[in-house]
Design an enzyme around this catalytic site. Structure first.
Site, PDB file in Angstrom:
ATOM      1  CB  SER A   1      -0.585  -7.956  -6.667  1.00  0.00           C
ATOM      2  OG  SER A   1      -1.234  -6.854  -7.273  1.00  0.00           O
ATOM      3  CE  LYS A   2       4.715  -3.376  -5.388  1.00  0.00           C
ATOM      4  NZ  LYS A   2       6.030  -2.922  -4.939  1.00  0.00           N
TER       5      LYS A   2
END
Ligand code: GLU
Length: 504
Positions: free
Chosen positions: A259-260
């Site tokens: 994920s970011k």
């Protein structure tokens, strides 16, 4: 044979994740391999999620890794416009056409009435089991619908999914993926604000832009059944693109999708370029700013989900193009191994030619305000090349090649320094004032002779000389460093070092 046409179709809803660059790369490689066209299409129909600067970011990122589209906004091409927000009328026309074909219908249910249905029944889905009791043209007839539209009432257009069919998604990675139509909802195609949903716009554009292969992330596989149905209902099955859904990119620890937020969590970039959002939490570091060479990133990403079939790891762009094949894309998730990315970068830096390396590092040197000649920089780069992982290491780790030592390795000084060494270094300093030639080899010879004469061993002198010049036990060969720094700077560093050790 039809010409291969592939598209990379990001939504400008924020910074483009590194996984997006991988998708773009696989599309690009596939296009190049087959003499096809690589197209950029901006999917910006979701006005609510539009983020200023995101489209520019996407284009800058693609340019950075050298994946320049042949068609796209600002790139030309005969199938434009390539920004979906500029194609509203087209979607409008096709949505109504689908209603005319009896494969879609008008629905007038208000958001409130749908909300009420959802709160009454958690699993409420707008589908074939409920549509006949709702406020739409299937239930109430076309005349009713036309009247309401004429009166200016808000409506959406929904796809009419026929239950009891098996939808086949021909996927080049996963084979024939089958979905039962009874499980699918009647997706909204045209929204009340007149904008298309992703599904409609995506299919209409892929059709009109003559896309032959849809290569995209696995997260879009659940939408693909609706997409296949749309091709069928429009009567476009003959030219329906082939699909290839790419495996997920997993966290460095293996489990779960990258994920970011993992960037900050694992101390690594997960975006191609720095992204500065509205708030501090919206700052994401980029591979570029972390000191990566674009070709190294490309090589790393190429192997993140695709395998060449043998154990070759370093590929030039041309080699990637010729080796790439969709059949060798894996089905299972690919672990984002940042250590591997570093390994690639180190290798690429080592293999860069002098001029190329100079082009990468010179701006970093200038940004730091260091004023050195090209000749000096060239030598500094050659000395450090083998030792760095990131481009930024040239000015961060090896700062001492551009400014005086900031900090000495006190632990090593404590272990190795003794006052008897003082006269040796003072003597060395005096000799350096006139010593000729001031070259690595002669300096080494001269120092060796001095050690022999004074009875000191190299293990006593050289580590301290190194610390005097660069502050640390690591770094390039000590006499090479002295030659590069030059007479004046070398003397000044030995002097500062002596003052430092003698004061402590
Ligand atoms: N706009 C979608 C995205 O943001 C495109 C998915 C597709 O390639 O069909 O990824």
């Amino acid at each position: 044979m039809t010409k291969v046409r592939v598209r990379f179709a990001p939504s400008p809803t924020g910074a483009l994740h590194i996984g997006g660059i991988r998708t773009a790369l696989y599309n690009y490689l596939f296009a190049k391999k087959h003499g096809g066209t690589f197209i950029l299409r901006i999917e910006d129909t979701d006005q609510g999620r539009f983020v200023p600067g995101a489209e520019e970011y996407i284009i800058e990122a693609l340019n950075w890794v050298g994946l320049t589209p042949e068609e796209g906004p600002g790139f030309g091409g005969e199938f434009g416009p390539y920004r979906q927000s500029e194609r509203k009328e087209i979607y409008h026309k096709y949505a109504h056409e689908l209603v005319g074909l009896g494969n879609a219908y008008y629905a007038f249910d208000t958001p409130e009435s749908l909300e009420a249905l959802r709160s009454a029944e958690a699993n409420f889905t707008y589908n074939h089991t409920v549509r006949d009791g709702l406020d739409n043209s299937l239930n109430k007839g076309m005349e009713y619908a036309e009247k309401r539209i004429a009166a200016g009432d808000a409506y959406v257009i929904r796809l009419k999914v026929t239950p009891g069919e098996t939808v086949h998604i021909p996927d080049l990675v996963r084979g024939d993926v089958m979905v039962q139509s009874s499980e699918l909802d009647d997706k909204v195609l045209l929204k009340a604000d007149g904008m298309p949903t992703y599904h409609l716009a995506n299919i209409v554009d892929d059709h009109l832009m003559e896309i032959t292969h849809v290569i995209r992330g696995e997260e879009w596989l659940p939408s693909a059944a609706h997409h296949v149905l749309l091709y069928q209902r429009f009567g476009w099955t003959d030219t329906m693109p082939k699909f290839a859904h790419l495996p997920l990119i997993l966290k460095p620890v293996g489990n779960g999708k990258l994920s970011k937020r993992d960037g900050a969590k694992f101390g690594m970039p997960v975006f191609p370029l720095d992204w500065k959002g509205q708030s501090e939490e919206e700052f994401f570091q980029g591979f570029r700013e972390a000191g990566f060479i674009p070709d190294a990133v490309v090589n790393f990403l190429a192997l993140l989900g695709w395998h060449p079939g043998d154990d070759q790891e370093i590929f030039t762009r041309e080699e990637l193009i010729s080796a790439f094949s969709v059949e060798h894309i894996g089905k299972s998730g690919a672990r984002f191994d940042f250590e591997k990315a570093k390994w690639f970068n180190h290798k690429y830096i080592q293999d860069l030619g002098d001029a190329e390396l100079m082009n990468f590092v010179k701006p970093l040197v200038q940004a730091k305000g260091y004023k050195v000649s090209d000749e000096y920089l060239q030598k500094a780069l050659a000395m450090m090349k083998e030792r760095v992982t990131f481009l930024s290491d040239f000015v961060e780790e090896a700062y001492y090649l551009f400014e005086p030592v900031r900090k000495y390795d006190e632990e090593s000084i404590a272990k190795k320094w003794n006052t008897n060494l003082g006269p040796f270094f003072a003597g060395l300093k005096d000799i350096l004032v006139t010593f000729e030639p001031f070259s690595s080899l002669s300096l080494e010879d001269m120092t060796k002779k001095m050690m022999l004469e004074s009875g000191f061993k190299p293990g006593e002198i050289l580590p301290m000389l190194r610390i005097a010049l660069v502050g640390t036990m690591k770094g390039p060969a000590v006499f090479d460093t002295a030659e590069l720094l030059g007479r004046e700077e070398t003397i000044s560093r030995v002097d500062s070092f002596l003052q430092h050790v003698q004061a402590n």
